[in-house]
Design a protein around this motif. Structure first.
Motif, mmCIF file in Angstrom:
data_model
loop_
_atom_site.group_PDB
_atom_site.id
_atom_site.type_symbol
_atom_site.label_atom_id
_atom_site.label_comp_id
_atom_site.label_asym_id
_atom_site.label_seq_id
_atom_site.Cartn_x
_atom_site.Cartn_y
_atom_site.Cartn_z
ATOM 1 N N ALA A 177 45.985 52.757 36.302
ATOM 2 C CA ALA A 177 44.795 52.367 35.097
ATOM 3 C C ALA A 177 44.389 51.164 35.720
ATOM 4 C CB ALA A 177 45.333 52.520 33.805
ATOM 5 N N THR A 178 45.096 50.129 35.816
ATOM 6 C CA THR A 178 44.719 48.702 36.429
ATOM 7 C C THR A 178 43.977 48.800 37.681
ATOM 8 O OG1 THR A 178 46.716 47.849 35.393
ATOM 9 C CG2 THR A 178 45.711 46.341 37.116
ATOM 10 N N GLU A 209 42.196 51.333 38.717
ATOM 11 C CA GLU A 209 40.883 52.081 38.618
ATOM 12 C C GLU A 209 39.923 50.941 37.974
ATOM 13 O OE1 GLU A 209 39.440 56.122 36.620
ATOM 14 O OE2 GLU A 209 40.706 55.047 35.453
ATOM 15 N N ASP A 210 40.228 50.065 36.797
ATOM 16 C CA ASP A 210 39.595 48.934 36.435
ATOM 17 C C ASP A 210 39.077 48.085 37.669
ATOM 18 O OD1 ASP A 210 39.601 50.086 33.943
ATOM 19 O OD2 ASP A 210 41.196 48.821 33.283
ATOM 20 N N GLU A 211 39.918 47.802 38.750
ATOM 21 C CA GLU A 211 39.528 46.644 39.522
ATOM 22 C C GLU A 211 38.594 47.316 40.511
ATOM 23 O OE1 GLU A 211 43.239 45.569 41.312
ATOM 24 O OE2 GLU A 211 43.972 44.276 39.436
ATOM 25 N N SER A 224 36.440 49.714 39.727
ATOM 26 C CA SER A 224 34.953 49.812 39.105
ATOM 27 C C SER A 224 34.453 48.208 39.497
ATOM 28 C CB SER A 224 35.246 50.207 37.912
ATOM 29 O OG SER A 224 35.892 51.316 37.819
ATOM 30 N N GLU A 225 35.139 47.232 39.384
ATOM 31 C CA GLU A 225 34.625 45.970 39.714
ATOM 32 C C GLU A 225 34.262 45.579 41.048
ATOM 33 O OE1 GLU A 225 33.862 42.235 37.936
ATOM 34 O OE2 GLU A 225 34.577 43.821 36.838
ATOM 35 N N ARG A 256 35.474 36.049 31.820
ATOM 36 C CA ARG A 256 35.049 36.180 33.253
ATOM 37 C C ARG A 256 35.409 34.901 34.101
ATOM 38 N NH1 ARG A 256 33.387 40.144 36.243
ATOM 39 N NH2 ARG A 256 33.202 42.098 35.226
ATOM 40 N N ASP A 266 32.898 40.973 24.519
ATOM 41 C CA ASP A 266 33.205 42.416 25.458
ATOM 42 C C ASP A 266 32.084 43.007 25.898
ATOM 43 O OD1 ASP A 266 34.579 44.238 26.687
ATOM 44 O OD2 ASP A 266 35.518 45.077 24.837
ATOM 45 N N ASP A 307 31.315 44.164 29.240
ATOM 46 C CA ASP A 307 31.625 44.652 30.647
ATOM 47 C C ASP A 307 31.312 46.239 30.632
ATOM 48 O OD1 ASP A 307 32.374 42.791 32.334
ATOM 49 O OD2 ASP A 307 34.578 42.988 32.205
ATOM 50 N N LYS A 308 31.462 46.854 29.432
ATOM 51 C CA LYS A 308 31.073 48.468 29.491
ATOM 52 C C LYS A 308 29.776 48.540 29.354
ATOM 53 C CE LYS A 308 33.350 49.008 25.453
ATOM 54 N NZ LYS A 308 33.668 47.667 24.860
#
Length: 371
Positions: A102-103, A105-107, A109-110, A157, A352, A354-355
């Motif tokens: 999961a971590t 996947e977030d990275e 995406s970034e 950020r 928040d 980012d989404k």
């Protein structure tokens, strides 16, 4: 990501390979080696500007390589924990694998987001201006709410913010806010915010507690590198100085340190007052003016939609890019992408965003369709 499967890991591995290609990571590793050799040459440091440029390039290349190496390590850890967990029937190891995935996947995406920024200016700093629109005095309060939201987002950020101009409103809120954001991909990320933002809530100033709709406009410009030339004739400038006005308890200068620059041919006005020195305020104002005139020149040459901040529209009904509804229900929804959340506090109070920002760039690059 509550569960994890071999297919999950295979998908992440394929995404990582794609990102490595986007970022030309093999070339970046060579860049690190080349730039480290340059930085070790004593002759380089005879030219301070050249040395700063080399060190900035080196830091950027190292950051890209480190991000990929870290992602690769997380993928390996997740795969190892998954294989061992499957073999031993160990739920704790499977949970650990799922958390690592999961971590990652977030990275990813970034990293994918960064790869979509094709303009050099996208990777640099940004100048953001928030201006009240329709809604009377309450629009000034909304302007301050957005200003604080962006400050919190930048803090999340790890970006540095210089507040250039933020005079108090007549009764509540602020008259406007202009601030410079320093950080990797700051302009690329924040240009998603350019446009009209709409707030619906119970009016805090209305004794009858009626519902109020207010608007604020957000302008996002790139901070131009020194090598980008913008022709400004000093004869075309009118420079006024005046007493700065404080806001929110900040110190108020007692000298004429605030600066207003008017570009006479275009009527463009820039103000800056948050530095103690008149020279510093003038320098910041000139940087903002350069960015605005640069944008205007792009518009003139392209003769099409504004390339940097979207089409110019009235800051009012029918033109909003995002709605923030506090009453009769709670929801923040981006009208371009369909991305929404019912957790309004996380957006306005915690920054928040980012989404919404990542959703915008996926939509703008065709990676996702609007809902």
């Amino acid at each position: 990501m509550a569960d994890i499967t071999k297919d999950t890991l295979d998908t992440l591995r394929a995404r990582l390979v794609e990102v490595e290609g986007y970022l030309h990571i093999d070339e970046r590793r060579l860049d690190v080696k080349r730039l480290e050799e340059q930085s070790a040459d004593p002759a380089l440091w005879n030219d301070a500007d050249a040395a700063r440029d080399v060190m900035a390039q080196l830091a950027s290349a190292k950051s890209d390589v480190a991000a990929i190496d870290d992602a690769r390590a997380k993928l390996d850890d997740a795969a190892a924990a998954f294989e061992l967990g499957e073999e031993m029937g160990d739920d704790d190891l499977l949970a650990e694998a799922a958390e690592s995935a999961a971590t990652l996947e977030d990275e990813l995406s970034e990293l994918e987001l960064s790869s979509w920024f094709t303009d050099d200016l996208d990777h640099g700093d940004a100048i953001v201006t928030v201006t009240p629109g329709q809604g009377g005095l309450e629009a000034q309060d909304w302007c301050e709410m957005l200003f604080r939201m962006y400050l919190r987002y930048c803090d999340r950020r790890g970006w540095k913010v210089d507040v250039n101009d933020c005079p108090a409103g007549e009764v509540i809120g602020i008259d406007r806010a202009t601030f410079t954001v320093h950080g990797k991909n700051a302009y690329g990320m924040l240009r998603a915010e350019g446009g009209v933002h709409r707030l619906v809530r119970i009016s805090p100033t209305d004794a009858q507690k009626r519902r109020q709709t207010t608007f604020a406009g957000v302008e996002v410009l790139p901070v131009l590198p020194d090598d980008v030339e913008v022709d400004i004739d000093p004869k075309d400038l009118r420079i006024d100085v005046y007493h700065a006005t404080g806001h929110g308890g900040q110190g108020v200068n007692t000298t004429d340190s605030a600066v207003r620059i008017t570009h006479l041919p275009t009527g463009t006005v820039v103000t800056c007052q948050n530095e103690r020195s008149q020279l510093q305020n003038k320098a910041f104002a000139m940087n903002i003016l350069r960015s605005r005139l640069y944008e205007m020149e792009l518009e003139k040459r392209a003769a099409e939609l504004d390339e940097l901040r979207g089409p110019k529209r009235d800051i009012g009904f029918g033109n909003q890019i995002r709605s923030y509804v506090l009453y009769p229900y709670q929801m923040v929804k981006d009208l371009r992408t369909g991305v929404e959340t019912g957790n309004v506090e996380s957006v306005l109070d915690d920054g928040d965003l980012d989404k919404f920002i990542i959703g915008y760039h996926r939509w703008a690059t065709g990676e996702a369709d609007p809902e």
